[in-house]
Design an enzyme around this catalytic site. Structure first.
Site, PDB file in Angstrom:
ATOM      1  CG  LEU A 140      -1.947  -1.128   1.317  1.00 38.26           C
ATOM      2  CD1 LEU A 140      -2.734  -1.028   2.619  1.00 38.26           C
ATOM      3  CD2 LEU A 140      -2.899  -1.103   0.125  1.00 38.26           C
ATOM      4  N   GLY A 141       2.020   1.176   0.595  1.00 33.62           N
ATOM      5  CA  GLY A 141       2.887   2.342   0.672  1.00 33.62           C
ATOM      6  C   GLY A 141       4.227   1.960   1.259  1.00 33.62           C
ATOM      7  CD  GLN A 142       9.182   0.140  -0.216  1.00 34.10           C
ATOM      8  OE1 GLN A 142       8.925   0.306  -1.412  1.00 34.10           O
ATOM      9  NE2 GLN A 142       9.940  -0.865   0.215  1.00 34.10           N
ATOM     10  N   GLY A 143       8.007   3.691   2.978  1.00 27.86           N
ATOM     11  CA  GLY A 143       8.794   4.817   3.439  1.00 27.86           C
ATOM     12  C   GLY A 143      10.204   4.397   3.766  1.00 27.86           C
ATOM     13  CB  ALA A 144      13.019   6.337   5.168  1.00 26.84           C
ATOM     14  CB  SER A 194       6.853  -1.783   3.501  1.00 29.44           C
ATOM     15  OG  SER A 194       8.134  -1.460   2.982  1.00 29.44           O
ATOM     16  CE  LYS A 222       4.927   3.136   9.553  1.00 30.66           C
ATOM     17  NZ  LYS A 222       4.661   4.498  10.052  1.00 30.66           N
ATOM     18  CG  ASP A 235       5.632  13.169   7.140  1.00 28.24           C
ATOM     19  OD1 ASP A 235       5.759  14.071   6.281  1.00 28.24           O
ATOM     20  OD2 ASP A 235       5.858  11.972   6.908  1.00 28.24           O
TER      21      ASP A 235
END
Length: 707
Positions: free
Chosen positions: A15-19, A22, A38, A135
Site C-alpha cells: 500500500l505504501g513504502q517509506g524510509a 512498508s 505497517k 509529517d
C-alpha cells in the site's frame, strides 16, 4: 507470504513504502477482516529505542474517527520485526485522489469541505492530547467510504509524531520536503547548519500546503524545474514570500518570482468559499513563527467556515451560480451584503425569485427565514440596474496544457500527462457547468416566471355614449350640474383609454418575451442535440488509458528498448488527442456558450425594460385610481342632489294644483337621473378595474404569502 500470530499478507499487496517501514494490505486469519499492517525494516531499528516505540505510544493514546485506528502491535514469526496492525482505508490516500486527472485542478467544493472538516477534527484531537504530527501531507491522509457512501478522511503515519505542548520546542527534523516549514527545510533539505528550534506551528505550515494542494491540484510554491530539482529557489520562494501571499512561482529559468494572493481561476471552489479560505491560508503559510496563527485561532476560523450554511444564488445579470456562506444567526442584511461582495449588485438593487415566485427578503429578519436552496433550486437574483451578462470566468485551456519533453523522462511524462488530462477534464466540465446556468436562466425565462411578471391587465368596459339632451342648455343650477357630469365623463373616458393603451403595451411585451422564450427553448434543444461533450469524453477516455500506463511506468526503474518506443508513441498519441479535444472545446463549446450569453443578454434587457415599464404603469394606475375615486365621489354628490330635486318636484306636483310649466319637464329630469345612475355604475366598474390592475402591478414587487 508473511504473517504474525493473527494476520497474514502478501508482499505484492503493498500500500505504501517509506524510509523505515512498508505498509501492506493484510487479513485476519480467523475473521478474514481486511487490515493494514505497517512492517518496520532493518533501518528503523538503527534509531534510538525511544524513537522506535514513540509511534506505538502515540497511536495507543489516540481514539478519533479522523485518525487511523491501531488494533494491535505484533511481530513477524521469523525476523521478529515489529508490526502495527491498523485500520484499512480502501479508497487510498488524499494524494491518490488528487492524482486522478479529474482532480488535476483541485477537488470539487463538497469534497474539499469534507477534507477540511476531517483534517481539522483530527488535528484538534492531536492538540487536545498534546501531539505534533510533523509529517502532514496528502499521502498521510487516508480516505475511507462510510456506510452511506460519504468520504471520511483519516490522519495516519505517526512515525514522526511526538508529544509536545503549545509552548515546547524541538530540534529534530522530519517530514516531506514540499510540505516542510522553511526553517526545517533549510536544515533538512539544504543541509545548512542553524540553531533554530521548532514548535507546534510547523504542522500549520504543512496543513496550509496540503489544503492549497487539495483546493488547486498543485503545490503553492513551485520553482522553475520543480521543487525537487531546484531546491535553493524553493527555499527562496518560501522565505521571501510577502505577507498575505498564498503562492509563488518561477515561470522560467532564472526568471522573477510571481506572487499570488488568491486561488487560481482554475480552482473549482466557489468564490464564496475562496473568500473564507484565503485569509486562513495567508496566516498559516507565514514564515515567521511569531506571526503565524496558533492552533486556537486556526481552529476558530476553520470552525467558522464549517458552521456556516450555504445559500445558492443564481445571478441573472452574470449568468453565474454563487455560493454564499453565512451563519444561520446572521441577519438577511448581512446576507445581502455578502451577495453584493460576490456579484457587485447593491442590496437596494437586489430582487429575488425562488421556484418561480417573487420573494422579498426583509433585512432585519434572521437568515433562517431564507428558503432552503440547492444548486438546482437556487434563489434567483435580479438586478434592477441594467447589466450585460458576464458569464463564467475560465482560462483558455491552451495556457494550462504543458508540452512533453522530447526525451523520455518517466516522472516528467507522468506529470505532464496528468496536467494535460486535467486540463482536458476541465474542458469537459466547463460546457457541462455552463449548461447549468443556461438551464437555470431558461427556467427564469419561462412564461410562468418572467412572462408571468407581465400579467395581462383586464380590459376596462368601454363607456356607452349617453344621450345627453341638454348639453346646449345653460343658465340653471341643474344644467350646470349636467355640464359638470359631462366633464367627469370625459375624464373617465380618458382614464379608460389610458388603461387600454397600458394593457396593449404589456400585451406586446408579453409577445416579445414569449418569442424569446421560444428561442431559448430552441437553443436548449440544440445544446442537448450537440455531440461536443461526447467527443470530448471520448478523447478523455483514451487519454486516461495512456495516463494510467505512464503512472505504471513511473514506478519502474527503467524501460526496455521496445517499451520505450511504445512510450514515445503514446506521448505522440496523447498530444494528438489533447489537440483534438482543445479544438472541439474552442470551436464548438466556447462558441455556443458565448452565443447563449448573447441570447441571455437580450432576455435581461427585455426583462429590465419591461419591469421599468411596469413600475411606471403601477404609478400611473395609482394616480388614475385616486382620480377615479374623486370622480366617483363627485358623481355621487351630483346624483344625490338631482335625486333629491326630483323627489321634491314630485312632492310638489302631488300637493299643489297644476301650475305653469317648469323650466324643464319632469320626465327630462327623470331621464337625466336614470342616465346619471348608468354613468355611476360604469364609473364604479372602471374604478374596480383600476384597483384590480393596480393590485396586479403591485404584485410584481410583492412576494406571495410564505415566500
Amino acid at each position: 507470504m508473511q504473517s504474525t500470530v493473527n494476520y497474514l499478507w502478501h508482499t505484492d499487496d503493498l500500500l505504501g513504502q517509506g524510509a523505515t517501514a512498508s505498509v501492506y494490505k493484510a487479513r485476519n486469519k480467523k475473521s478474514g477482516e481486511l487490515v493494514a499492517v505497517k512492517v518496520f525494516n532493518t533501518a528503523s531499528y538503527l534509531r534510538p529505542h525511544e524513537v522506535q516505540v514513540r509511534e506505538f505510544e502515540v497511536l495507543r493514546k489516540l481514539n478519533h474517527q479522523n485518525i487511523v485506528k491501531l488494533f494491535a502491535v505484533e511481530e513477524t514469526g521469523g525476523s521478529r520485526q515489529k508490526v502495527l496492525v491498523m485500520e484499512y482505508c480502501s479508497s487510498g490516500s488524499l494524494l491518490s485522489v488528487l492524482e486522478s486527472p479529474e482532480n488535476a485542478f483541485g477537488l470539487p467544493e463538497e469534497e474539499f469541505l469534507v477534507v477540511l472538516r476531517c483534517v481539522v477534527a483530527g488535528m484538534n484531537h492531536l492538540r487536545e492530547n498534546g501531539i505534533v504530527h510533523r509529517d502532514i501531507k496528502p499521502g498521510n491522509i487516508m480516505r475511507l467510504m462510510g456506510e452511506e457512501g460519504q468520504s471520511i478522511y483519516k490522519l495516519t503515519d505517526f512515525g514522526a509524531a511526538r508529544e509536545l505542548d503549545d509552548d515546547e520546542k524541538f530540534v529534530s527534523v522530519y517530514g516531506t520536503e514540499e510540505y516542510l516549514h522553511p526553517d526545517m527545510y533549510e536544515r533538512a533539505v539544504l543541509r545548512k547548519p542553524q540553531q533554530k528550534t521548532f514548535g507546534v506551528t510547523v504542522d500549520l505550515w504543512s496543513i496550509g500546503v496540503t489544503l492549497y494542494h487539495a483546493a488547486t491540484g498543485s503545490l503553492p510554491f513551485i520553482p522553475f524545474g520543480g521543487p525537487r530539482r531546484n531546491k535553493e529557489m524553493m527555499y527562496r520562494i518560501t522565505t521571501e514570500k510577502p505577507a498575505g501571499a498564498i503562492a509563488g512561482a518561477q515561470r522560467r529559468e532564472n526568471g522573477p518570482l510571481e506572487w499570488s494572493y488568491s486561488l487560481p481561476v482554475t480552482c473549482r471552489l466557489s468564490v464564496g468559499l475562496q473568500t473564507q479560505l484565503v485569509p486562513i491560508l495567508a496566516n498559516i503559510l507565514e514564515v515567521e513563527q511569531a506571526k503565524c496563527w496558533g492552533f486556537d485561532q486556526f481552529f476558530a476560523e476553520t470552525s467558522d467556515i464549517l458552521q456556516r450554511v450555504v445559500v445558492h444564488v443564481f445571478s441573472l445579470s452574470q449568468a453565474v451560480l454563487h455560493h454564499v456562506y453565512i451563519h444561520a444567526h446572521n441577519t438577511i442584511a448581512i446576507f445581502l451584503e455578502a451577495v453584493y461582495e460576490q456579484t457587485q449588485v447593491a442590496p437596494q438593487h437586489q430582487e429575488y425569485l425562488f421556484e418561480g415566485h417573487l420573494c422579498i427578503l426583509e433585512p432585519s429578519l434572521s437568515a433562517q427565514h431564507i428558503a432552503h436552496t440547492t444548486t438546482s433550486s437556487p434563489l434567483t437574483l435580479l438586478s434592477t440596474a441594467s447589466e450585460t451578462p458576464k458569464g463564467l470566468a475560465f482560462r483558455d485551456p491552451a495556457q494550462d496544457i504543458p508540452k512533453f519533453f522530447p526525451k523520455v523522462d518517466l516522472q516528467s511524462d507522468y506529470t505532464t500527462s496528468k496536467v494535460r488530462g486535467g486540463a482536458g477534464g476541465s474542458n469537459h466540465k466547463t460546457p457541462q457547468i455552463s449548461q447549468k446556468p443556461a438551464r437555470l436562466s431558461q427556467r427564469c425565462h419561462t412564461p410562468n416566471v418572467v412572462v408571468g411578471l407581465c400579467l395581462p391587465i383586464p380590459q376596462p368596459c368601454p363607456f356607452s355614449v349617453l344621450p345627453w339632451r341638454f348639453s346646449s342648455v345653460s343658465g340653471t343650477p341643474e344644467i350646470e350640474e349636467v355640464k359638470r357630469v359631462t366633464e367627469l365623463k370625459s375624464r373617465l373616458r380618458a382614464l379608460a383609454e389610458a388603461l387600454s393603451r397600458c394593457s396593449h403595451r404589456i400585451t406586446e411585451t408579453q409577445l416579445r418575451l414569449s418569442n424569446l422564450s421560444s428561442e431559448l427553448l430552441k437553443n436548449r434543444d440544440q445544446v442537448h442535440a450537440d455531440r461536443s461533450i461526447q467527443k470530448i469524453q471520448c478523447c478523455l477516455d483514451k487519454m486516461n488509458l495512456i495516463y494510467k500506463q505512464f503512472k505504471k511506468s513511473k514506478m519502474r526503474p527503467g524501460l526496455g528498448y521496445n517499451e520505450e518506443q511504445i512510450h514515445k508513441l503514446d506521448k505522440v498519441n496523447f498530444s494528438r488527442l489533447a489537440k483534438r479535444l482543445l479544438k472541439v472545446f474552442q470551436e464548438k463549446c466556447v462558441q455556443k456558450y458565448q452565443t447563449s450569453l448573447v441570447t441571455h443578454g437580450m432576455w435581461m434587457r427585455e426583462v429590465h425594460e419591461t419591469r421599468n415599464h411596469l413600475r411606471m404603469v403601477s404609478c400611473s394606475m395609482a394616480a388614475h385610481n385616486t382620480e377615479a375615486q374623486g370622480v366617483q365621489e363627485s358623481l355621487s354628490k351630483i346624483l344625490d342632489r338631482l335625486s333629491n330635486q326630483l323627489l321634491q318636484d314630485r312632492a310638489k306636483e302631488a300637493q299643489v294644483s297644476p301650475s305653469p310649466a317648469a323650466p324643464y319637464p319632469s320626465p327630462a329630469l327623470t331621464d337625466l337621473v336614470f342616465h346619471m345612475q348608468e354613468l355611476c355604475n360604469e364609473m364604479k366598474l372602471l374604478a374596480f378595474d383600476l384597483q384590480d390592475n393596480n393590485r396586479i402591478i403591485e404584485g410584481l414587487n410583492t412576494p406571495p404569502s410564505g415566500s
